[in-house]
Design an enzyme around this catalytic site. Structure first.
Site, mmCIF file in Angstrom:
data_model
loop_
_atom_site.group_PDB
_atom_site.id
_atom_site.type_symbol
_atom_site.label_atom_id
_atom_site.label_comp_id
_atom_site.label_asym_id
_atom_site.label_seq_id
_atom_site.Cartn_x
_atom_site.Cartn_y
_atom_site.Cartn_z
ATOM 1 N N ARG A 62 30.397 -6.408 -6.199
ATOM 2 C CA ARG A 62 30.054 -5.989 -7.569
ATOM 3 C C ARG A 62 31.342 -5.557 -8.289
ATOM 4 N NH1 ARG A 62 27.440 0.089 -6.591
ATOM 5 N NH2 ARG A 62 29.448 1.141 -6.731
ATOM 6 N N TYR A 102 41.264 10.731 -4.057
ATOM 7 C CA TYR A 102 41.398 9.466 -4.792
ATOM 8 C C TYR A 102 42.830 9.297 -5.305
ATOM 9 C CZ TYR A 102 40.151 5.725 -8.056
ATOM 10 O OH TYR A 102 40.077 4.519 -8.721
ATOM 11 N N ASP A 124 32.481 -7.410 1.568
ATOM 12 C CA ASP A 124 31.946 -6.135 1.066
ATOM 13 C C ASP A 124 31.029 -5.553 2.130
ATOM 14 O OD1 ASP A 124 30.686 -4.053 -0.680
ATOM 15 O OD2 ASP A 124 31.603 -5.195 -2.292
ATOM 16 N N ASP A 158 33.694 -3.890 6.525
ATOM 17 C CA ASP A 158 34.099 -2.524 6.178
ATOM 18 C C ASP A 158 35.616 -2.517 6.293
ATOM 19 O OD1 ASP A 158 34.882 0.108 6.106
ATOM 20 O OD2 ASP A 158 33.323 0.824 7.471
ATOM 21 N N VAL A 159 36.308 -2.339 5.172
ATOM 22 C CA VAL A 159 37.771 -2.475 5.179
ATOM 23 C C VAL A 159 38.466 -1.424 6.044
ATOM 24 C CG1 VAL A 159 37.918 -3.630 2.940
ATOM 25 C CG2 VAL A 159 38.044 -1.119 3.041
ATOM 26 N N LYS A 192 45.605 6.488 -4.187
ATOM 27 C CA LYS A 192 46.110 5.480 -5.123
ATOM 28 C C LYS A 192 47.626 5.579 -5.323
ATOM 29 C CE LYS A 192 42.102 3.513 -5.936
ATOM 30 N NZ LYS A 192 41.801 2.168 -5.408
HETATM 31 N N1 NAD Z 1 36.272 1.599 -12.450
HETATM 32 C C1 NAD Z 1 37.382 2.236 -12.763
HETATM 33 O O1 NAD Z 1 37.453 2.914 -13.798
HETATM 34 C C2 NAD Z 1 38.596 2.105 -11.885
HETATM 35 C C3 NAD Z 1 39.819 2.551 -12.375
HETATM 36 C C4 NAD Z 1 40.942 2.423 -11.588
HETATM 37 C C5 NAD Z 1 40.854 1.837 -10.333
HETATM 38 N N2 NAD Z 1 39.658 1.417 -9.878
HETATM 39 C C6 NAD Z 1 39.625 0.783 -8.565
HETATM 40 O O2 NAD Z 1 39.134 -0.521 -8.689
HETATM 41 C C7 NAD Z 1 38.543 -0.930 -7.455
HETATM 42 C C8 NAD Z 1 37.180 -1.547 -7.725
HETATM 43 O O3 NAD Z 1 36.325 -0.538 -8.223
HETATM 44 P P1 NAD Z 1 35.099 -0.826 -9.207
HETATM 45 O O4 NAD Z 1 35.380 -0.086 -10.453
HETATM 46 O O5 NAD Z 1 34.804 -2.270 -9.282
HETATM 47 O O6 NAD Z 1 33.949 -0.015 -8.421
HETATM 48 P P2 NAD Z 1 32.622 -0.502 -7.679
HETATM 49 O O7 NAD Z 1 32.071 0.717 -7.037
HETATM 50 O O8 NAD Z 1 31.747 -1.241 -8.633
HETATM 51 O O9 NAD Z 1 33.151 -1.540 -6.591
HETATM 52 C C9 NAD Z 1 33.750 -1.127 -5.402
HETATM 53 C C10 NAD Z 1 33.298 -2.077 -4.313
HETATM 54 O O10 NAD Z 1 33.932 -1.688 -3.078
HETATM 55 C C11 NAD Z 1 32.945 -1.794 -2.062
HETATM 56 N N3 NAD Z 1 33.272 -0.941 -0.934
HETATM 57 C C12 NAD Z 1 33.175 0.404 -0.839
HETATM 58 N N4 NAD Z 1 33.503 0.810 0.403
HETATM 59 C C13 NAD Z 1 33.803 -0.319 1.111
HETATM 60 C C14 NAD Z 1 34.219 -0.547 2.441
HETATM 61 N N5 NAD Z 1 34.376 0.452 3.318
HETATM 62 N N6 NAD Z 1 34.473 -1.833 2.814
HETATM 63 C C15 NAD Z 1 34.306 -2.848 1.956
HETATM 64 N N7 NAD Z 1 33.903 -2.691 0.683
HETATM 65 C C16 NAD Z 1 33.656 -1.430 0.265
HETATM 66 C C17 NAD Z 1 31.661 -1.344 -2.741
HETATM 67 O O11 NAD Z 1 30.516 -1.728 -1.996
HETATM 68 C C18 NAD Z 1 31.781 -2.023 -4.095
HETATM 69 O O12 NAD Z 1 31.267 -3.333 -4.067
HETATM 70 C C19 NAD Z 1 38.510 0.311 -6.574
HETATM 71 O O13 NAD Z 1 39.594 0.286 -5.670
HETATM 72 C C20 NAD Z 1 38.690 1.431 -7.569
HETATM 73 O O14 NAD Z 1 39.243 2.582 -6.997
HETATM 74 C C21 NAD Z 1 38.524 1.535 -10.615
#
Ligand code: NAD
Length: 260
Positions: A16, A154, A37, A63-64, A158
């Site tokens: 997602r 977090y 995922d 699971d990463v 990062k």
């Molecule tokens: N949304 C924001 O505002 C934002 C901003 C900066 C950075 N990010 C980063 O962007 C990346 C994607 O986030 P997003 O916004 O799409 O969030 P999201 O929660 O929609 O997607 C994150 C995905 O990672 C998967 N995930 C979680 N734990 C996992 C694991 N152990 N193994 C495999 N998959 C796993 C989840 O199931 C999910 O599908 C993340 O690294 C997040 O930290 C997001």
């Protein structure tokens, strides 16, 4: 330059959000994509949808934070396509808790996913990438890795990912592997759709909006492709001007220096 015909990619957290958009865009550019995922139904649905659109995609539950899981992912891509060109370390979680309120197990789980995950991914993927002359690793960090942010685990993960990016870029340059990081600002996804900070973040963002998953995916495609062939070890902020000086911009606007 962004044509990925004959290229093979792994995208983590691709069930997602941003990962889904990244997997979709890489597949549309011609890559065969292994969608990884812990969300099995979402990942399988995406793989099926891409295949029905004539793209090449498969889903693997990963699971990463699991070293064994990464070994399976590399075996899977190796036996499927015999090569790996692109790794997008996108999976991530957030706690949204202060230092006072963060239990050790929550800190450790977040680090395992957000920082150890990309470390294990690069370590597992690099030898297969090397076999065909190298490739590109894109680590999804955050613009919170340029300041102090309200979630300590977090933010530390990062910032750490930016450091890992540079270290990996230096180590693997001789294998033909480029490693860069993407640092998004607010992108409304399942990670934060219900979070209380959305309105204040949008108000403070100079562009006065959140970014879209497609905007981030376009930057990932650029870094994954030959279009960025002389770029390695860099961080790419994509946040509507937030990191560039949102606080000073607000000061200037509130002091009457700007005519908004
Ligand atoms: N949304 C924001 O505002 C934002 C901003 C900066 C950075 N990010 C980063 O962007 C990346 C994607 O986030 P997003 O916004 O799409 O969030 P999201 O929660 O929609 O997607 C994150 C995905 O990672 C998967 N995930 C979680 N734990 C996992 C694991 N152990 N193994 C495999 N998959 C796993 C989840 O199931 C999910 O599908 C993340 O690294 C997040 O930290 C997001």
């Amino acid at each position: 330059m962004t044509n990925l015909a004959d290229r093979v990619a792994i995208v983590t957290g691709a069930g997602r959000g941003q990962g889904e958009a990244e997997a979709r865009l890489l597949a549309e550019a011609g890559a065969a994509v292994l969608i990884c995922d812990v969300l099995e139904r979402e990942g399988e649905d995406l793989a099926r949808a891409l295949v029905s659109e004539g793209r090449e995609a498969r889903f693997l539950a990963l699971d990463v934070a699991s070293k064994e899981g990464w070994a399976c992912a590399i075996d899977c891509v190796g036996s499927w396509k015999g090569r790996l060109d692109i790794l997008v370390n996108n999976a991530g979680i957030i706690n949204r808790k202060s230092i006072n309120d963060t239990p050790l197990d929550a800190w450790e789980r977040l680090m395992a996913i957000n920082l150890t995950g990309p470390f294990l991914g690069i370590q597992a993927a690099a030898p297969l990438m090397r076999q065909n002359g190298g490739g590109s690793v894109v680590n999804i960090s955050s613009n919170s890795a340029f300041s102090g942010h309200y979630d300590p685990a977090y933010t530390a993960s990062k910032w750490g990912l930016r450091g890992l990016t540079r270290t990996a870029a230096m180590e693997y340059v001789s294998w033909g592997i480029r490693v860069n990081s993407v640092c998004p600002g607010l992108i409304v996804t399942g990670l934060n759709a219900e979070a209380p900070h959305l309105k204040p973040m949008i108000d403070l963002t100079p562009m006065k909006r959140s970014g879209t998953v497609e905007e981030v995916a376009r930057l990932v495609l650029f870094l994954a492709s030959e279009a960025s062939s002389f770029i390695t070890g860099e961080d790419f902020v994509i946040d509507g001007g937030f990191t560039a000086g949102a606080a000073y911009r607000r000061v200037a606007a509130e002091s009457g220096l700007y005519r908004d």
